[in-house]
Scaffold this motif. Structure first.
Motif, PDB file in Angstrom:
ATOM      1  N   LEU A  11       0.815  -1.216   0.000  1.00  0.00           N
ATOM      2  CA  LEU A  11       0.000   0.000   0.000  1.00  0.00           C
ATOM      3  C   LEU A  11       0.846   1.262   0.000  1.00  0.00           C
ATOM      4  CD1 LEU A  11      -2.771  -0.995   2.578  1.00  0.00           C
ATOM      5  CD2 LEU A  11      -2.965  -0.903   0.105  1.00  0.00           C
ATOM      6  N   SER A 123      -0.950   0.478  12.898  1.00  0.00           N
ATOM      7  CA  SER A 123      -1.179   1.021  11.556  1.00  0.00           C
ATOM      8  C   SER A 123      -2.166   2.184  11.598  1.00  0.00           C
ATOM      9  CB  SER A 123      -1.699  -0.075  10.628  1.00  0.00           C
ATOM     10  OG  SER A 123      -0.781  -1.135  10.518  1.00  0.00           O
ATOM     11  N   TYR A 127      -1.487   6.089  10.581  1.00  0.00           N
ATOM     12  CA  TYR A 127      -2.236   6.852   9.575  1.00  0.00           C
ATOM     13  C   TYR A 127      -2.850   8.116  10.183  1.00  0.00           C
ATOM     14  CZ  TYR A 127      -1.725   2.647   6.749  1.00  0.00           C
ATOM     15  OH  TYR A 127      -1.210   1.576   6.054  1.00  0.00           O
ATOM     16  N   LEU A 213       0.787  10.235   0.864  1.00  0.00           N
ATOM     17  CA  LEU A 213       0.123   8.969   0.541  1.00  0.00           C
ATOM     18  C   LEU A 213      -0.943   9.256  -0.502  1.00  0.00           C
ATOM     19  CD1 LEU A 213      -0.515   7.161   3.964  1.00  0.00           C
ATOM     20  CD2 LEU A 213       0.912   6.361   2.098  1.00  0.00           C
ATOM     21  N   ARG A 334     -14.341   2.018   2.560  1.00  0.00           N
ATOM     22  CA  ARG A 334     -13.153   2.216   1.724  1.00  0.00           C
ATOM     23  C   ARG A 334     -13.561   2.660   0.316  1.00  0.00           C
ATOM     24  NH1 ARG A 334      -8.571  -2.320   0.494  1.00  0.00           N
ATOM     25  NH2 ARG A 334     -10.221  -3.098  -0.862  1.00  0.00           N
ATOM     26  N   TYR A 394      -6.862   3.994   4.051  1.00  0.00           N
ATOM     27  CA  TYR A 394      -5.833   3.116   4.614  1.00  0.00           C
ATOM     28  C   TYR A 394      -6.260   2.532   5.952  1.00  0.00           C
ATOM     29  CZ  TYR A 394      -2.437   4.235   1.021  1.00  0.00           C
ATOM     30  OH  TYR A 394      -1.786   4.330  -0.177  1.00  0.00           O
ATOM     31  N   SER A 397      -8.515  -0.248   5.065  1.00  0.00           N
ATOM     32  CA  SER A 397      -7.706  -1.355   4.537  1.00  0.00           C
ATOM     33  C   SER A 397      -7.053  -2.139   5.661  1.00  0.00           C
ATOM     34  CB  SER A 397      -6.628  -0.806   3.594  1.00  0.00           C
ATOM     35  OG  SER A 397      -7.202  -0.216   2.446  1.00  0.00           O
ATOM     36  N   THR A 398      -6.652  -1.429   6.712  1.00  0.00           N
ATOM     37  CA  THR A 398      -6.065  -2.100   7.874  1.00  0.00           C
ATOM     38  C   THR A 398      -7.094  -3.015   8.548  1.00  0.00           C
ATOM     39  OG1 THR A 398      -4.552  -0.256   8.274  1.00  0.00           O
ATOM     40  CG2 THR A 398      -5.025  -1.713  10.127  1.00  0.00           C
TER      41      THR A 398
END
Length: 405
Positions: A11, A123, A127, A213, A334, A394, A397-398
């Motif tokens: 990612l 994570s 972020y 990002l 997401r 993100y 996604s985690t």
């Protein structure tokens, strides 16, 4: 765990060289986090318990002295020594070991779950730090932009094309943005403390995050069937198996116990008598059986085991439903983050076009600083929303990685 770290690394392909920092932070957290160490110690303790149950009942020894010595044909009995050993039914000790081992296996899943949660927490905190830093940089850019507009306004005031009120409005707007930046800095420090605590290190250690990002052009593949293999669900399977082992042990313990023993009785010689067995000691081997004839606890334990298995099955289904709901929510959020990001990108381009028009208007001698403030406020809003969309993408996604990897 390697798959999770690999996907997180993928990612970051579009980010700067510092993108590798997250992986190193995760590895450091797994090595130092006290919660992980706690579960590892619990697992070791549960595994050590196997040695504890690999035992047989204590050997019984007894000594008795005859105060009034009973007379027998061969002489008076003086004292008695006995030894007795009860042995569980065949396979009982093995069943105990299997039961304790199954409990240790279930405890191991706590380690896997804790590591997954730690990866997700580290994570997500990372972020959050990235988004905070990016927003501070955007505010800095906007403050500088307002300073440029302030210079234009002062020049316009000198030639009578703007009022001092326009200058004050621009200055007040700068003060507001500086306040937002200062507040974000304090929030960054609080999040940094949280992040460092996850890594079990000093609170004031500086955390380095990536400079930028972007949302990748394509999402990684999601296999929703993998959720059935989630360690939170596997733990229920291990607990169910431990109940099965508990019932096998219960059946073994309801069987008879066999005992072997030996009695030794010391006999004195009869005085003034001469025969072959005079004073001969007595040795008596013994065998005993312990049968739980009137004990209902084993039947009760069987019933309890059946009810507990039904309870575990219900708990697993309930947790599966919750995880599926969480996965579906993460996937949709997401997707929403990607839609929002694309929308904010379009809005930013249009706001930039509007800003260029205003600058050209200034070159022709006319500019409305109210419009300047409106466009600047819209640009800031779109930039902040864009950063928030990236962070949301993100973070979700985690969560997806936590559920299916």
């Amino acid at each position: 765990m390697k798959n999770i770290i690999l996907i997180i690394s993928i990612l970051f392909v579009s980010a700067s060289a510092k993108a590798q920092e997250l992986q190193s932070y995760i590895q450091e957290a797994e090595s130092n986090n006290p919660d992980i160490q706690k579960f590892e110690l619990q697992y070791k303790r549960a595994s050590e318990k196997v040695k504890e149950v690999n035992t047989i009942p204590n050997t019984e020894f007894g000594v008795g002295y005859f105060i009034s010595e009973p007379e027998t044909r061969t002489g008076a009995q003086r004292f008695k020594v006995s030894a007795k050993q009860m042995l569980p039914w065949f396979g009982t000790i093995t069943s105990r070991e299997n039961y304790v081992s199954s409990l240790a296996d279930a405890k191991y899943e706590d380690i896997v779950i804790a590591k997954r949660k730690l990866v997700a927490s580290v994570s997500q905190s990372y972020y959050n730090l990235y988004a905070n830093k990016a927003k501070q940089e955007v505010l800095t850019e906007n403050i500088k932009l307002l300073e440029t507009y302030e210079t234009l306004a002062l020049t316009s005031v000198e030639v009578g094309k703007a009022s001092a009120v326009d200058v004050l409005r621009l200055q007040m707007r700068q003060n507001e943005l500086q306040q937002l930046k200062d507040v974000l800095h304090q929030q960054f420090l609080a999040e940094q403390t949280k992040f460092n605590n996850l890594l079990n290190r000093e609170n004031d250690v500086t955390v380095y995050v990536v400079d930028s990002l972007i949302i990748p052009s394509e999402d990684f593949e999601i296999n929703t069937e993998n959720i059935a293999l989630h360690p939170e669900l596997l733990k229920y399977d291990k607990l169910y198996q431990s109940i099965e082992q508990s019932e096998l042990l219960n059946q073994k313990e309801s069987s008879p116990m066999i005992g072997f023993g030996l009695d030794y009785i010391n006999v004195s010689e009869r005085p003034n008598m001469d025969f072959s067995d005079n004073g001969k000691d007595i040795v008596m081997p013994m065998v005993s059986v312990s049968i739980p004839i009137f004990n209902k606890k084993y039947k009760s334990q069987t019933k309890q085991n059946e009810l507990q298995q039904q309870e575990i099955t219900s708990q697993k289904q309930e947790r599966l439903n919750a995880l599926e709901t969480l996965l579906d929510k993460a996937i949709n959020e997401r997707i929403s983050a990607r839609i929002s990001y694309e929308t904010q990108t379009k809005n930013l381009k249009q706001a930039k076009d509007a800003e260029d028009i205003l600058i050209k208007s200034y070159e022709t001698g006319t500019i409305d600083f109210n419009d300047v403030l409106d466009i600047q406020e819209l640009q800031l809003k779109f930039q902040m929303n864009q950063i928030e969309s990236v962070k949301t993408y993100y973070v979700q996604s985690t969560i997806i990685n936590y559920l299916i990897q």
